[in-house]
Design a protein around this motif. Structure first.
Motif, PDB file in Angstrom:
ATOM      1  N   SER A  25      23.680  -8.740 -27.425  1.00 10.38           N
ATOM      2  CA  SER A  25      23.221  -9.417 -26.442  1.00 10.38           C
ATOM      3  C   SER A  25      23.610 -10.629 -26.108  1.00 10.38           C
ATOM      4  O   SER A  25      24.751 -11.150 -26.581  1.00 10.38           O
ATOM      5  CB  SER A  25      21.774  -9.795 -26.800  1.00 10.38           C
ATOM      6  OG  SER A  25      21.575 -10.520 -28.015  1.00 10.38           O
ATOM      7  N   LYS A  28      22.737 -15.467 -20.162  1.00  6.37           N
ATOM      8  CA  LYS A  28      23.126 -15.837 -18.847  1.00  6.37           C
ATOM      9  C   LYS A  28      22.335 -16.754 -17.982  1.00  6.37           C
ATOM     10  O   LYS A  28      20.869 -16.782 -18.272  1.00  6.37           O
ATOM     11  CB  LYS A  28      23.171 -14.688 -18.081  1.00  6.37           C
ATOM     12  CG  LYS A  28      23.961 -14.917 -16.553  1.00  6.37           C
ATOM     13  CD  LYS A  28      24.651 -13.588 -16.047  1.00  6.37           C
ATOM     14  CE  LYS A  28      25.294 -14.049 -14.975  1.00  6.37           C
ATOM     15  NZ  LYS A  28      25.439 -13.013 -13.948  1.00  6.37           N
ATOM     16  N   LEU A  36      17.662 -11.598  -9.891  1.00  2.00           N
ATOM     17  CA  LEU A  36      17.969 -10.891 -11.155  1.00  2.00           C
ATOM     18  C   LEU A  36      18.106  -9.482 -10.853  1.00  2.00           C
ATOM     19  O   LEU A  36      19.331  -8.811 -11.403  1.00  2.00           O
ATOM     20  CB  LEU A  36      16.644 -10.900 -12.017  1.00  2.00           C
ATOM     21  CG  LEU A  36      16.991 -10.392 -13.701  1.00  2.00           C
ATOM     22  CD1 LEU A  36      18.220 -10.925 -14.266  1.00  2.00           C
ATOM     23  CD2 LEU A  36      15.749 -10.545 -14.222  1.00  2.00           C
ATOM     24  N   TYR A  45      20.652  -3.709 -18.340  1.00  2.00           N
ATOM     25  CA  TYR A  45      20.185  -4.659 -19.336  1.00  2.00           C
ATOM     26  C   TYR A  45      18.724  -4.603 -19.372  1.00  2.00           C
ATOM     27  O   TYR A  45      18.132  -4.532 -18.558  1.00  2.00           O
ATOM     28  CB  TYR A  45      20.603  -5.957 -19.218  1.00  2.00           C
ATOM     29  CG  TYR A  45      22.183  -6.306 -19.291  1.00  2.00           C
ATOM     30  CD1 TYR A  45      22.842  -5.984 -20.214  1.00  2.00           C
ATOM     31  CD2 TYR A  45      22.661  -6.299 -17.773  1.00  2.00           C
ATOM     32  CE1 TYR A  45      24.403  -6.256 -20.311  1.00  2.00           C
ATOM     33  CE2 TYR A  45      24.129  -6.424 -17.608  1.00  2.00           C
ATOM     34  CZ  TYR A  45      24.823  -6.485 -19.006  1.00  2.00           C
ATOM     35  OH  TYR A  45      26.125  -6.559 -18.783  1.00  2.00           O
ATOM     36  N   HIS A  47      15.987  -7.456 -19.923  1.00  2.95           N
ATOM     37  CA  HIS A  47      15.845  -9.003 -19.752  1.00  2.95           C
ATOM     38  C   HIS A  47      14.913  -9.464 -20.260  1.00  2.95           C
ATOM     39  O   HIS A  47      13.600  -9.058 -20.327  1.00  2.95           O
ATOM     40  CB  HIS A  47      15.964  -9.285 -18.423  1.00  2.95           C
ATOM     41  CG  HIS A  47      17.241  -8.605 -17.626  1.00  2.95           C
ATOM     42  ND1 HIS A  47      18.344  -9.168 -17.381  1.00  2.95           N
ATOM     43  CD2 HIS A  47      17.293  -7.729 -16.836  1.00  2.95           C
ATOM     44  CE1 HIS A  47      19.130  -8.477 -16.639  1.00  2.95           C
ATOM     45  NE2 HIS A  47      18.752  -7.700 -16.084  1.00  2.95           N
ATOM     46  N   VAL A 100      18.246 -16.267 -19.198  1.00  3.15           N
ATOM     47  CA  VAL A 100      17.859 -15.108 -19.405  1.00  3.15           C
ATOM     48  C   VAL A 100      18.675 -14.232 -20.620  1.00  3.15           C
ATOM     49  O   VAL A 100      19.606 -14.615 -20.667  1.00  3.15           O
ATOM     50  CB  VAL A 100      18.073 -13.935 -18.010  1.00  3.15           C
ATOM     51  CG1 VAL A 100      17.750 -12.581 -18.348  1.00  3.15           C
ATOM     52  CG2 VAL A 100      16.793 -14.208 -17.047  1.00  3.15           C
ATOM     53  N   ARG A 102      20.157 -11.159 -21.939  1.00  2.00           N
ATOM     54  CA  ARG A 102      20.596  -9.839 -21.667  1.00  2.00           C
ATOM     55  C   ARG A 102      20.891  -8.873 -22.806  1.00  2.00           C
ATOM     56  O   ARG A 102      21.816  -9.173 -23.429  1.00  2.00           O
ATOM     57  CB  ARG A 102      21.643  -9.632 -20.695  1.00  2.00           C
ATOM     58  CG  ARG A 102      21.601 -10.979 -19.450  1.00  2.00           C
ATOM     59  CD  ARG A 102      22.521 -10.412 -18.324  1.00  2.00           C
ATOM     60  NE  ARG A 102      23.806 -10.457 -18.922  1.00  2.00           N
ATOM     61  CZ  ARG A 102      24.994 -10.091 -18.062  1.00  2.00           C
ATOM     62  NH1 ARG A 102      24.670 -10.006 -16.805  1.00  2.00           N
ATOM     63  NH2 ARG A 102      26.104 -10.199 -18.558  1.00  2.00           N
ATOM     64  N   ASP A 104      21.889  -5.337 -24.095  1.00  2.00           N
ATOM     65  CA  ASP A 104      22.516  -3.774 -23.944  1.00  2.00           C
ATOM     66  C   ASP A 104      21.141  -2.880 -24.087  1.00  2.00           C
ATOM     67  O   ASP A 104      20.898  -2.456 -25.300  1.00  2.00           O
ATOM     68  CB  ASP A 104      23.637  -3.428 -24.724  1.00  2.00           C
ATOM     69  CG  ASP A 104      24.552  -2.351 -24.207  1.00  2.00           C
ATOM     70  OD1 ASP A 104      23.526  -1.193 -24.259  1.00  2.00           O
ATOM     71  OD2 ASP A 104      25.424  -2.219 -24.159  1.00  2.00           O
ATOM     72  N   TYR A 105      20.979  -2.179 -23.133  1.00  2.00           N
ATOM     73  CA  TYR A 105      19.572  -1.200 -23.229  1.00  2.00           C
ATOM     74  C   TYR A 105      19.979  -0.062 -24.309  1.00  2.00           C
ATOM     75  O   TYR A 105      19.055   0.385 -25.062  1.00  2.00           O
ATOM     76  CB  TYR A 105      18.953  -0.840 -22.070  1.00  2.00           C
ATOM     77  CG  TYR A 105      17.960   0.002 -22.424  1.00  2.00           C
ATOM     78  CD1 TYR A 105      16.681  -0.695 -23.023  1.00  2.00           C
ATOM     79  CD2 TYR A 105      17.745   1.206 -22.511  1.00  2.00           C
ATOM     80  CE1 TYR A 105      15.411   0.028 -23.144  1.00  2.00           C
ATOM     81  CE2 TYR A 105      16.677   2.081 -22.625  1.00  2.00           C
ATOM     82  CZ  TYR A 105      15.522   1.303 -23.170  1.00  2.00           C
ATOM     83  OH  TYR A 105      14.498   2.322 -23.240  1.00  2.00           O
TER      84      TYR A 105
END
Lengths: 212, 212
Positions: A25, A28, A36, A45, A47, A100, A102, A104-105
């Motif tokens: 992650s 940002k 967004l 991502y 969030h 935020v 972010r 990485d899903y």
DNA sequence: AAAAAACCTTGGCCTATGTCAATAAAATGC
DNA sequence: GCATTTTATTGACATAGGCCAAGGTTTTTT
């Protein structure tokens, strides 16, 4: 990065797990009015809003924003789109300068979703969103303009003091004109009063309640 | 009672677990037009629709039904209300003679919610509901009457043949008059045609699509 | 403090959709 | 297959709330 620990969904993770999470992650920063994601974008991502405020809205045929919801720090944004790998169903725009996280899903899914604590938190988050959507339906489909304003007055008397009428109008998806007329009507029938400082005071709570 | 196994949410349970489940649940039959629960009721059971159809709606200020969703067999009804132990946010009414599995919610929670398979199924079910709600918002708040009809035509051409126009109108939350006028307009502009048997045929799919 | 910008209020008008009513057409019951 | 009930269509009208414009306030900028 101990902020991760403050986020409800990750609060039960061990230190090692948090370390792993850190690796996938990043933080940002955005400025007010930046976007967004747009309705229709493909999510990459997951969030989490760390700081600031974010509003989510859809756009109708005439290009107006239909306000759906506002996020505050800690909120997990738009997990639905990720689970289903469908495009975002609405647009998210920052209302103030914000930060935020972010994540990485794909990596998250791989490493963390077996964790029952996480899945419980996800259920909680989904249920919260579910409630929000039911409220949106209630607000937009069931209530008249008068009822919307009455409800907002009853539930957010304080907010009326800090927000401008245009902002309230946009939260309620009403035009400022309609809001102004409705408030005048309420004043005329003695439901509310305007003191000095232009602050609205509710005079007859019960009768306001009846409008719902 | 092997029907339990056919229900997605329970499909991964072992035989012993299914036995346990049987003990805390029962089947109840309802006739068309009976009410499963009213908006505002306190939930006691978790319901799974085994047979028949169930519609869920809210009622607006003028007492009209705002159709939200229709359930088909296998559907887990209203899990939100249970998780949050809030009153049902809408009313559920059977559209045909139906059978429902009633599960004692408290017992279910105690015995089954640690099971990761179940929580995964619950997440899936919540996400499905989430989608439904987003669609409701799309339909009710974003689309005009014309767009609603166009969308329904495109997505349910077959249904138009079996349902009466009043039924379609109520699914779309339109009056039959408005539906009738909209269809006439579409006919006049050559988007659709009515053959013998009164069946509607789409002539110009692309232009219908553009109305969305 | 003056000027500019943003906001609020009020009036007049418009449009989409609902309501009511009358008739026509179709479906259902006997 | 006729009578009755249920649906569909069409017209006239009502209404909520949006849109535009103008004038008055308040807030912000300089």
């Amino acid at each position: 990065m101990d902020r991760l620990r403050d986020i409800a969904i990750f609060s039960h993770l061990s230190d090692t797990q948090l370390e792993k999470l850190k690796k996938i992650s990043s933080v940002k920063k955005y400025r007010a009015k930046e976007i967004l994601f747009y309705e229709g974008d493909e999510p990459v991502y997951l969030h989490v809003l760390l700081q600031g405020t974010l509003k989510v809205y859809k756009t109708n045929h005439k290009g107006q924003q239909i306000f759906l919801h506002q996020f505050y720090p800690g909120g997990l944004v738009a997990e639905l789109a990720h689970f289903e790998t469908i495009p975002y169903p609405a647009t998210a725009e920052f209302m103030s300068d914000s930060e935020v996280l972010r994540i990485d899903y794909k990596a998250l899914e791989k490493d963390f979703f077996k964790n029952p604590d996480i899945s419980f938190e996800i259920i909680k988050s989904l249920i919260a969103k579910h409630k929000i959507l039911i409220d949106v339906i209630q607000k937009e489909v069931i209530l008249t303009a008068e009822a919307k304003v009455a409800k907002f007055l009853l539930e957010n008397e304080e907010l009326f003091k800090t927000l401008k009428n245009t902002q309230v109008a946009s939260i309620l998806n009403l035009t400022p004109e309609t809001l102004s007329r409705t408030l005048s009507k309420f004043k005329a029938s003695g439901l509310i009063e305007v003191g000095d400082e232009h602050h609205i005071r509710i005079v007859n709570r019960d009768r306001l309640q009846e409008m719902l």
